[in-house]
Design a protein around this motif. Structure first.
Motif, PDB file in Angstrom:
ATOM      1  N   LYS A 238       0.848  -1.231  -0.015  1.00 53.88           N
ATOM      2  CA  LYS A 238      -0.163  -0.090  -0.140  1.00 53.88           C
ATOM      3  C   LYS A 238       0.769   1.378   0.196  1.00 53.88           C
ATOM      4  O   LYS A 238       0.550   2.397  -0.732  1.00 53.88           O
ATOM      5  CB  LYS A 238      -0.929   0.077   1.196  1.00 53.88           C
ATOM      6  N   THR A 239       1.843   1.288   0.853  1.00 51.01           N
ATOM      7  CA  THR A 239       3.012   2.374   0.971  1.00 51.01           C
ATOM      8  C   THR A 239       3.494   2.548  -0.240  1.00 51.01           C
ATOM      9  O   THR A 239       3.783   3.658  -1.069  1.00 51.01           O
ATOM     10  CB  THR A 239       3.875   1.988   2.061  1.00 51.01           C
ATOM     11  N   MET A 240       4.112   1.350  -1.180  1.00 54.03           N
ATOM     12  CA  MET A 240       4.871   1.278  -2.333  1.00 54.03           C
ATOM     13  C   MET A 240       3.954   1.933  -3.543  1.00 54.03           C
ATOM     14  O   MET A 240       4.418   2.655  -4.174  1.00 54.03           O
ATOM     15  CB  MET A 240       5.349  -0.005  -2.636  1.00 54.03           C
ATOM     16  N   SER A 241       2.523   1.560  -3.379  1.00 53.89           N
ATOM     17  CA  SER A 241       1.782   2.172  -4.580  1.00 53.89           C
ATOM     18  C   SER A 241       1.801   3.786  -4.553  1.00 53.89           C
ATOM     19  O   SER A 241       1.624   4.075  -5.713  1.00 53.89           O
ATOM     20  CB  SER A 241       0.365   1.652  -4.422  1.00 53.89           C
ATOM     21  N   ARG A 242       1.944   4.161  -3.501  1.00 58.07           N
ATOM     22  CA  ARG A 242       2.005   5.839  -3.590  1.00 58.07           C
ATOM     23  C   ARG A 242       3.471   6.297  -3.846  1.00 58.07           C
ATOM     24  O   ARG A 242       3.454   7.650  -4.042  1.00 58.07           O
ATOM     25  CB  ARG A 242       1.582   6.342  -2.201  1.00 58.07           C
ATOM     26  N   LEU A 243       4.417   5.734  -4.073  1.00 53.75           N
ATOM     27  CA  LEU A 243       5.584   6.233  -4.746  1.00 53.75           C
ATOM     28  C   LEU A 243       5.615   6.756  -6.100  1.00 53.75           C
ATOM     29  O   LEU A 243       4.664   6.445  -6.828  1.00 53.75           O
ATOM     30  CB  LEU A 243       6.810   5.119  -4.920  1.00 53.75           C
ATOM     31  N   PRO A 244       6.618   7.651  -6.405  1.00 56.56           N
ATOM     32  CA  PRO A 244       6.688   8.287  -7.766  1.00 56.56           C
ATOM     33  C   PRO A 244       7.005   7.019  -8.775  1.00 56.56           C
ATOM     34  O   PRO A 244       7.336   5.866  -8.531  1.00 56.56           O
ATOM     35  CB  PRO A 244       7.871   9.117  -7.674  1.00 56.56           C
ATOM     36  N   GLU A 245       6.222   7.094  -9.924  1.00 58.14           N
ATOM     37  CA  GLU A 245       6.469   6.037 -11.133  1.00 58.14           C
ATOM     38  C   GLU A 245       7.910   5.118 -11.012  1.00 58.14           C
ATOM     39  O   GLU A 245       7.805   4.071 -10.867  1.00 58.14           O
ATOM     40  CB  GLU A 245       6.125   6.377 -12.465  1.00 58.14           C
ATOM     41  N   GLN A 246       8.873   5.960 -10.988  1.00 56.81           N
ATOM     42  CA  GLN A 246      10.227   5.339 -11.402  1.00 56.81           C
ATOM     43  C   GLN A 246      10.548   4.788 -10.273  1.00 56.81           C
ATOM     44  O   GLN A 246      11.148   3.709  -9.979  1.00 56.81           O
ATOM     45  CB  GLN A 246      11.298   6.107 -11.864  1.00 56.81           C
ATOM     46  N   GLN A 247      10.300   5.497  -8.961  1.00 60.49           N
ATOM     47  CA  GLN A 247      10.688   4.772  -7.734  1.00 60.49           C
ATOM     48  C   GLN A 247       9.987   3.478  -7.463  1.00 60.49           C
ATOM     49  O   GLN A 247      10.257   2.429  -7.174  1.00 60.49           O
ATOM     50  CB  GLN A 247      10.500   5.581  -6.537  1.00 60.49           C
ATOM     51  N   LEU A 248       8.548   3.463  -7.774  1.00 60.23           N
ATOM     52  CA  LEU A 248       7.910   2.228  -7.714  1.00 60.23           C
ATOM     53  C   LEU A 248       8.388   0.967  -8.790  1.00 60.23           C
ATOM     54  O   LEU A 248       8.630   0.256  -8.364  1.00 60.23           O
ATOM     55  CB  LEU A 248       6.387   2.681  -8.154  1.00 60.23           C
ATOM     56  N   ASP A 249       8.578   1.512  -9.850  1.00 57.16           N
ATOM     57  CA  ASP A 249       9.114   0.526 -11.042  1.00 57.16           C
ATOM     58  C   ASP A 249      10.481  -0.038 -10.202  1.00 57.16           C
ATOM     59  O   ASP A 249      10.879  -1.323 -10.455  1.00 57.16           O
ATOM     60  CB  ASP A 249       9.573   1.111 -12.134  1.00 57.16           C
ATOM     61  N   VAL A 250      11.416   0.517  -9.475  1.00 58.95           N
ATOM     62  CA  VAL A 250      12.793   0.244  -9.212  1.00 58.95           C
ATOM     63  C   VAL A 250      12.505  -0.690  -7.930  1.00 58.95           C
ATOM     64  O   VAL A 250      12.991  -1.953  -8.017  1.00 58.95           O
ATOM     65  CB  VAL A 250      13.657   1.155  -8.692  1.00 58.95           C
ATOM     66  N   MET A 251      11.579  -0.339  -7.308  1.00 59.13           N
ATOM     67  CA  MET A 251      11.401  -1.116  -5.950  1.00 59.13           C
ATOM     68  C   MET A 251      10.578  -2.541  -6.365  1.00 59.13           C
ATOM     69  O   MET A 251      10.918  -3.645  -5.884  1.00 59.13           O
ATOM     70  CB  MET A 251      10.172  -0.499  -5.045  1.00 59.13           C
ATOM     71  N   VAL A 252       9.745  -2.600  -7.218  1.00 59.17           N
ATOM     72  CA  VAL A 252       9.165  -3.648  -7.728  1.00 59.17           C
ATOM     73  C   VAL A 252      10.140  -4.634  -8.641  1.00 59.17           C
ATOM     74  O   VAL A 252      10.131  -5.871  -8.169  1.00 59.17           O
ATOM     75  CB  VAL A 252       7.883  -3.324  -8.993  1.00 59.17           C
ATOM     76  N   LEU A 253      10.935  -4.081  -9.352  1.00 55.90           N
ATOM     77  CA  LEU A 253      12.021  -5.048  -9.994  1.00 55.90           C
ATOM     78  C   LEU A 253      12.812  -5.458  -9.032  1.00 55.90           C
ATOM     79  O   LEU A 253      13.361  -6.544  -9.034  1.00 55.90           O
ATOM     80  CB  LEU A 253      12.693  -4.286 -11.062  1.00 55.90           C
ATOM     81  N   ARG A 254      13.378  -4.604  -8.146  1.00 57.09           N
ATOM     82  CA  ARG A 254      14.523  -4.903  -7.155  1.00 57.09           C
ATOM     83  C   ARG A 254      13.885  -5.809  -6.007  1.00 57.09           C
ATOM     84  O   ARG A 254      14.672  -6.841  -6.043  1.00 57.09           O
ATOM     85  CB  ARG A 254      15.061  -3.564  -6.317  1.00 57.09           C
ATOM     86  N   TYR A 255      12.692  -5.484  -5.184  1.00 56.33           N
ATOM     87  CA  TYR A 255      12.227  -6.364  -4.145  1.00 56.33           C
ATOM     88  C   TYR A 255      11.410  -7.306  -4.654  1.00 56.33           C
ATOM     89  O   TYR A 255      11.296  -8.494  -3.976  1.00 56.33           O
ATOM     90  CB  TYR A 255      11.981  -5.174  -3.134  1.00 56.33           C
ATOM     91  N   LEU A 256      10.657  -7.399  -5.434  1.00 60.85           N
ATOM     92  CA  LEU A 256       9.700  -8.275  -5.628  1.00 60.85           C
ATOM     93  C   LEU A 256       9.968  -9.095  -6.581  1.00 60.85           C
ATOM     94  O   LEU A 256       9.606 -10.594  -6.810  1.00 60.85           O
ATOM     95  CB  LEU A 256       8.014  -7.619  -6.208  1.00 60.85           C
ATOM     96  N   LEU A 257      11.028  -8.882  -7.608  1.00 58.17           N
ATOM     97  CA  LEU A 257      11.413  -9.588  -8.731  1.00 58.17           C
ATOM     98  C   LEU A 257      12.792 -10.057  -8.520  1.00 58.17           C
ATOM     99  O   LEU A 257      13.652 -10.757  -9.461  1.00 58.17           O
ATOM    100  CB  LEU A 257      10.984  -8.835 -10.181  1.00 58.17           C
ATOM    101  N   GLY A 258      13.496  -9.274  -7.629  1.00 58.98           N
ATOM    102  CA  GLY A 258      14.780 -10.128  -7.249  1.00 58.98           C
ATOM    103  C   GLY A 258      15.987  -9.556  -8.274  1.00 58.98           C
ATOM    104  O   GLY A 258      16.972 -10.145  -8.184  1.00 58.98           O
TER     105      GLY A 258
END
Length: 301
Positions: A238-258
């Motif tokens: 829920k907190t991640m979803s409010r991040l700016p677009e590129q920050q969100l994408d970085v976190m998805v690729l880094r932490y959810l996709l490893g």
């Protein structure tokens, strides 16, 4: 074939140029918009007017205007194909996008087959994308699909979003090559294709059932541990979803996709320093929002 009754014979007298092209109708769906926007871009870049297209194709100006705005009934392939040929836009990827949007517009497969099967001018456009486009697809297909599946859980939806993105990229390949960075250009196309299909809450993309797929949750032994981990994961998302677009994408690729930072930089088309900066800022926001200094998710999926 039964030609449309509103298609006049070519060679008629010239008409006055119509008014400036209006915006896309609000009722246009995401699949329809996927091919309509590149078509409009091609029209605006051509310098032609609706009257020019009327004279060159023989289609009524009102029909051409409706098609370019997405107004009225969903357009038949014949008129769409005629405009593509006049604007020198590849017809093969557009035909797939057009058919997908026809289904979205509640057109039956029989109507689609009949419309596509009517005699049309043979296109000289290649039936396969340029070799450099094909190489790009081979390189980026896997991370694109993994990213799409984070947000799109319905079966087949992520595959359609990625396929649509690559078709749009084919249509706009010359534009992509002339952009500042083709990888960054392509990612923006992919992101739009995913986000228009993703559920949103208060304007932010929802991860939905992604919370059930985290590494930590799969390692939980008891029902109590799984429930606690699910609550923690839901709060992070829920907190991640409010991040700016590129920050969100970085976190998805880094932490959810490893993915490691260099791989993330290669997918997004940004410097690795930018990835590290976005990650640092995003982690700071998460720590404040969650009231903890913990590593979000801590493990890759």
């Amino acid at each position: 074939m039964n030609p449309p009754s509103d298609k006049p014979r070519p060679g008629g007298g010239p008409g006055k140029p119509g008014r400036k092209l209006g915006p896309i109708a609000d009722s246009v769906g995401s699949a329809h918009r996927a091919w309509l926007e590149p078509l409009r871009s091609g029209f605006l870049a051509s310098g032609l007017t609706i009257n020019d297209l009327h004279q060159q194709t023989g289609w009524a100006k009102s029909k051409i205007s409706e098609l370019l705005r997405g107004a009225g009934l969903y357009p038949r392939w014949e008129i769409t194909n005629d405009l593509l040929l006049e604007l020198n836009i590849p017809t093969w990827p557009m035909r797939r996008l057009w058919a997908s949007a026809a289904l979205e517009a509640q057109k039956k497969q029989e109507w689609i087959d009949r419309s596509v099967g009517e005699p049309v001018t043979v296109s000289t456009s290649p039936s396969v994308p340029p070799i450099d486009h094909r190489a790009f697809v081979e390189l980026q297909y896997a991370p694109y699909l993994r990213y799409a599946k984070v947000f799109l859980k319905r079966r087949g939806l992520a595959d359609r979003a990625v396929a649509e993105a690559f078709d749009i990229l084919w249509l706009r390949w010359e534009e992509a090559l002339s952009s500042a960075d083709v990888v960054r250009f392509a990612w923006s196309v992919l992101r739009i294709s995913v986000m228009v299909r993703a559920p949103h809450i208060d304007g932010c993309p929802s991860f939905g059932t992604s919370a059930f797929d985290t590494f930590s949750l799969r390692q939980a032994q008891s029902h109590e541990e799984r429930f606690a981990q699910y609550e923690e994961s839901s709060a992070v998302f829920k907190t991640m979803s409010r991040l700016p677009e590129q920050q969100l994408d970085v976190m998805v690729l880094r932490y959810l996709l490893g993915m490691d930072p260099s791989a993330v930089a290669d997918v997004l088309g940004v410097p690795i320093a930018s990835v590290r900066s976005d990650e640092r800022h995003a982690r700071h926001v998460l720590e404040i929002g969650l009231g903890t200094d913990s590593n979000p998710e801590g493990n890759a999926l």
